[in-house]
Design a protein around this motif. Sequence first.
Motif, PDB file in Angstrom:
ATOM      1  N   ARG A 151      69.684 139.295 102.302  1.00 46.00           N
ATOM      2  CA  ARG A 151      69.850 139.764 102.908  1.00 46.00           C
ATOM      3  C   ARG A 151      69.334 139.718 104.807  1.00 46.00           C
ATOM      4  NH1 ARG A 151      71.272 142.323  98.416  1.00 46.00           N
ATOM      5  NH2 ARG A 151      73.593 143.280  97.434  1.00 46.00           N
ATOM      6  N   GLN A 152      68.508 139.031 104.452  1.00 46.96           N
ATOM      7  CA  GLN A 152      68.166 140.083 105.976  1.00 46.96           C
ATOM      8  C   GLN A 152      68.330 138.910 106.853  1.00 46.96           C
ATOM      9  OE1 GLN A 152      63.141 139.247 106.011  1.00 46.96           O
ATOM     10  NE2 GLN A 152      63.537 139.346 103.413  1.00 46.96           N
ATOM     11  N   LYS A 153      68.367 140.094 108.084  1.00 49.32           N
ATOM     12  CA  LYS A 153      68.790 139.501 108.958  1.00 49.32           C
ATOM     13  C   LYS A 153      68.285 137.900 109.660  1.00 49.32           C
ATOM     14  CE  LYS A 153      70.775 140.612 114.261  1.00 49.32           C
ATOM     15  NZ  LYS A 153      70.829 141.750 115.101  1.00 49.32           N
ATOM     16  N   SER A 154      67.160 137.855 109.921  1.00 51.17           N
ATOM     17  CA  SER A 154      66.585 136.638 110.371  1.00 51.17           C
ATOM     18  C   SER A 154      66.813 135.479 109.663  1.00 51.17           C
ATOM     19  CB  SER A 154      65.194 136.665 110.453  1.00 51.17           C
ATOM     20  OG  SER A 154      64.435 136.794 109.183  1.00 51.17           O
ATOM     21  N   GLU A 198      61.536 138.248 108.781  1.00 49.86           N
ATOM     22  CA  GLU A 198      61.891 140.222 109.511  1.00 49.86           C
ATOM     23  C   GLU A 198      61.306 141.401 108.069  1.00 49.86           C
ATOM     24  OE1 GLU A 198      65.096 141.268 111.665  1.00 49.86           O
ATOM     25  OE2 GLU A 198      65.024 140.165 113.348  1.00 49.86           O
ATOM     26  N   ASP A 199      60.503 141.979 108.463  1.00 47.83           N
ATOM     27  CA  ASP A 199      60.302 143.221 107.025  1.00 47.83           C
ATOM     28  C   ASP A 199      61.691 143.687 106.713  1.00 47.83           C
ATOM     29  OD1 ASP A 199      57.414 141.981 106.392  1.00 47.83           O
ATOM     30  OD2 ASP A 199      56.844 143.579 108.482  1.00 47.83           O
ATOM     31  N   GLY A 200      62.239 143.954 107.352  1.00 46.26           N
ATOM     32  CA  GLY A 200      63.656 144.908 107.057  1.00 46.26           C
ATOM     33  C   GLY A 200      64.869 144.277 106.384  1.00 46.26           C
ATOM     34  N   ASP A 201      65.379 145.240 105.567  1.00 40.44           N
ATOM     35  CA  ASP A 201      66.242 144.240 105.127  1.00 40.44           C
ATOM     36  C   ASP A 201      68.060 144.722 106.173  1.00 40.44           C
ATOM     37  OD1 ASP A 201      65.349 144.942 101.732  1.00 40.44           O
ATOM     38  OD2 ASP A 201      64.408 143.107 102.645  1.00 40.44           O
ATOM     39  N   ALA A 202      67.635 144.197 107.253  1.00 37.10           N
ATOM     40  CA  ALA A 202      68.784 145.190 108.099  1.00 37.10           C
ATOM     41  C   ALA A 202      70.184 143.788 107.544  1.00 37.10           C
ATOM     42  CB  ALA A 202      68.399 144.262 109.155  1.00 37.10           C
ATOM     43  N   ALA A 203      71.295 144.481 107.630  1.00 37.58           N
ATOM     44  CA  ALA A 203      72.605 143.756 107.065  1.00 37.58           C
ATOM     45  C   ALA A 203      72.987 143.483 107.680  1.00 37.58           C
ATOM     46  CB  ALA A 203      73.469 144.913 106.403  1.00 37.58           C
ATOM     47  N   VAL A 204      74.270 142.478 107.770  1.00 38.18           N
ATOM     48  CA  VAL A 204      74.724 142.017 108.302  1.00 38.18           C
ATOM     49  C   VAL A 204      76.276 142.206 108.659  1.00 38.18           C
ATOM     50  CG1 VAL A 204      76.119 139.528 109.564  1.00 38.18           C
ATOM     51  CG2 VAL A 204      73.488 140.074 109.194  1.00 38.18           C
ATOM     52  N   ASN A 240      81.376 137.152 106.889  1.00 37.77           N
ATOM     53  CA  ASN A 240      81.234 136.422 105.475  1.00 37.77           C
ATOM     54  C   ASN A 240      80.621 135.395 105.086  1.00 37.77           C
ATOM     55  OD1 ASN A 240      84.308 137.368 105.857  1.00 37.77           O
ATOM     56  ND2 ASN A 240      85.594 135.924 107.018  1.00 37.77           N
ATOM     57  N   PHE A 241      80.195 134.867 106.172  1.00 37.69           N
ATOM     58  CA  PHE A 241      78.849 134.481 105.767  1.00 37.69           C
ATOM     59  C   PHE A 241      77.611 135.303 105.134  1.00 37.69           C
ATOM     60  CE2 PHE A 241      74.198 132.016 106.464  1.00 37.69           C
ATOM     61  CZ  PHE A 241      75.189 130.915 106.014  1.00 37.69           C
ATOM     62  N   LYS A 242      77.266 136.332 105.105  1.00 39.29           N
ATOM     63  CA  LYS A 242      76.759 136.615 103.914  1.00 39.29           C
ATOM     64  C   LYS A 242      77.384 137.228 102.995  1.00 39.29           C
ATOM     65  CE  LYS A 242      75.078 141.656 103.452  1.00 39.29           C
ATOM     66  NZ  LYS A 242      75.133 143.451 103.952  1.00 39.29           N
ATOM     67  N   ASP A 243      78.472 137.155 103.205  1.00 36.84           N
ATOM     68  CA  ASP A 243      79.072 137.531 101.531  1.00 36.84           C
ATOM     69  C   ASP A 243      78.740 136.022 100.601  1.00 36.84           C
ATOM     70  OD1 ASP A 243      79.786 140.305 101.816  1.00 36.84           O
ATOM     71  OD2 ASP A 243      81.930 139.609 102.699  1.00 36.84           O
ATOM     72  N   SER A 276      70.817 134.967 109.848  1.00 39.86           N
ATOM     73  CA  SER A 276      70.994 133.578 111.063  1.00 39.86           C
ATOM     74  C   SER A 276      70.179 131.847 111.016  1.00 39.86           C
ATOM     75  CB  SER A 276      69.683 134.360 112.226  1.00 39.86           C
ATOM     76  OG  SER A 276      71.163 135.961 112.265  1.00 39.86           O
ATOM     77  N   LEU A 277      68.585 132.080 110.832  1.00 39.22           N
ATOM     78  CA  LEU A 277      68.954 131.214 110.188  1.00 39.22           C
ATOM     79  C   LEU A 277      70.239 130.023 109.592  1.00 39.22           C
ATOM     80  CD1 LEU A 277      66.526 128.592 110.651  1.00 39.22           C
ATOM     81  CD2 LEU A 277      65.821 129.466 108.182  1.00 39.22           C
ATOM     82  N   LEU A 278      70.147 130.732 108.546  1.00 40.65           N
ATOM     83  CA  LEU A 278      70.997 129.639 107.709  1.00 40.65           C
ATOM     84  C   LEU A 278      72.669 129.328 107.878  1.00 40.65           C
ATOM     85  CD1 LEU A 278      70.173 131.107 103.996  1.00 40.65           C
ATOM     86  CD2 LEU A 278      69.201 128.682 105.437  1.00 40.65           C
ATOM     87  N   GLU A 279      72.983 130.592 108.693  1.00 41.99           N
ATOM     88  CA  GLU A 279      74.093 130.360 109.517  1.00 41.99           C
ATOM     89  C   GLU A 279      74.578 129.280 110.444  1.00 41.99           C
ATOM     90  OE1 GLU A 279      77.813 133.327 111.241  1.00 41.99           O
ATOM     91  OE2 GLU A 279      75.852 134.098 110.501  1.00 41.99           O
TER      92      GLU A 279
END
Length: 352
Positions: A238-241, A300-306, A310-313, A244-247
């Motif tokens: 769930r981490q934003k970084s 990143e340490d934070g679990d920032a949600a995107v 749709n990619f996160k889903d 972003s990398l995988l997307e």
Amino acid sequence: MAGGKIRKEKPSRAAANHFQGGISFHKSKGQHILKNPLLVDTIVQKSGIKSTDVILEIGPGTGNLTKKLLEVGKMVIAVELDPRMVLELQRRFQGTPFSNRLKVIQGDVLKCDLPYFDICVANIPYQISSPLTFKLLAHRPAFRCAVIMFQREFAMRLVAQPGDNLYCRLSVNTQLLARVSHLLKVGKNNFRPPPKVDSSVVRIEPRKPLPPVSFKEWDGLIRLCFNRKNKTLGSIFRQKSVLSLLEKNYKTLQALQLSQKGLLENTEMALDVSVLGDTIEDDSSKEIDNGGDDDEMEVEDGDAAVEGSNFKDMILGVLKQGDFEEKRSSKLTQVDFLYLLSLFNKAGIHFS
């Protein structure tokens, strides 16, 4: 660590003076003399050397282990960086029945091309533990086994199992390519001068055949999973970084229209496992090879949600499909990681 330097036979006074006064061993370069003759006998015995074997020895030093290996094998190829030790080896075996069965290569074992060998027996400098392990595992044709003296903590990471405190990226990557077993512990007082830490002898047997997986992809996944190995995979992905990398990978691969089959294709002829050990480095001044999570890729340490992605889903859907969302890397087996990678790949998500 200079290998097999044991005073097995009582030397003459002249020989002793030459050994003590003529050659000084550099602790900073990992040169330590094994002073327990039983250890060399045990190492040679546990290596299971056949009379037809070509043996690779790394860091032969003055050649006491070399002599034992020549007695049981067909040929010894000794790779030695220190020109003083090379000269000592040549002097020691010149004019003996062993001279035509010993080949000495002067150079850095990490940089030179290794010839064919059946088995590797080595007592190595601790600071090259990780890169040497993966260089050996990438060697073709594959050898039968390697019996190597490592720093004890590094050895314990190599053999660690899911749930162990030392289970890490090094454990998973090595065990993907080889069966690893601990043979014996060697206390630091068995060396002169004694190193700062205890050692262990490990047996490494390359897997045949290798798993049908892209090793760069495999390591990409393992890097992410072991960045915070005690977090749940759902939290990590769930981490934003990470998203972003995988997307970015996903969009790039889609644009290039690379087939999944091509990315997963693996042949032993083109095996490149250098990536598996490239961040598991050690601090030679401290005589330790970390191999753990501190050297892993930073995220990143934070679990920032995107939000609204749709990619996160899609990512979380893969984790739920395999029931991985609440699981932790520190508890997952090789089979678990292979299954997880296959689920990601089937969804068109890649890690290299």
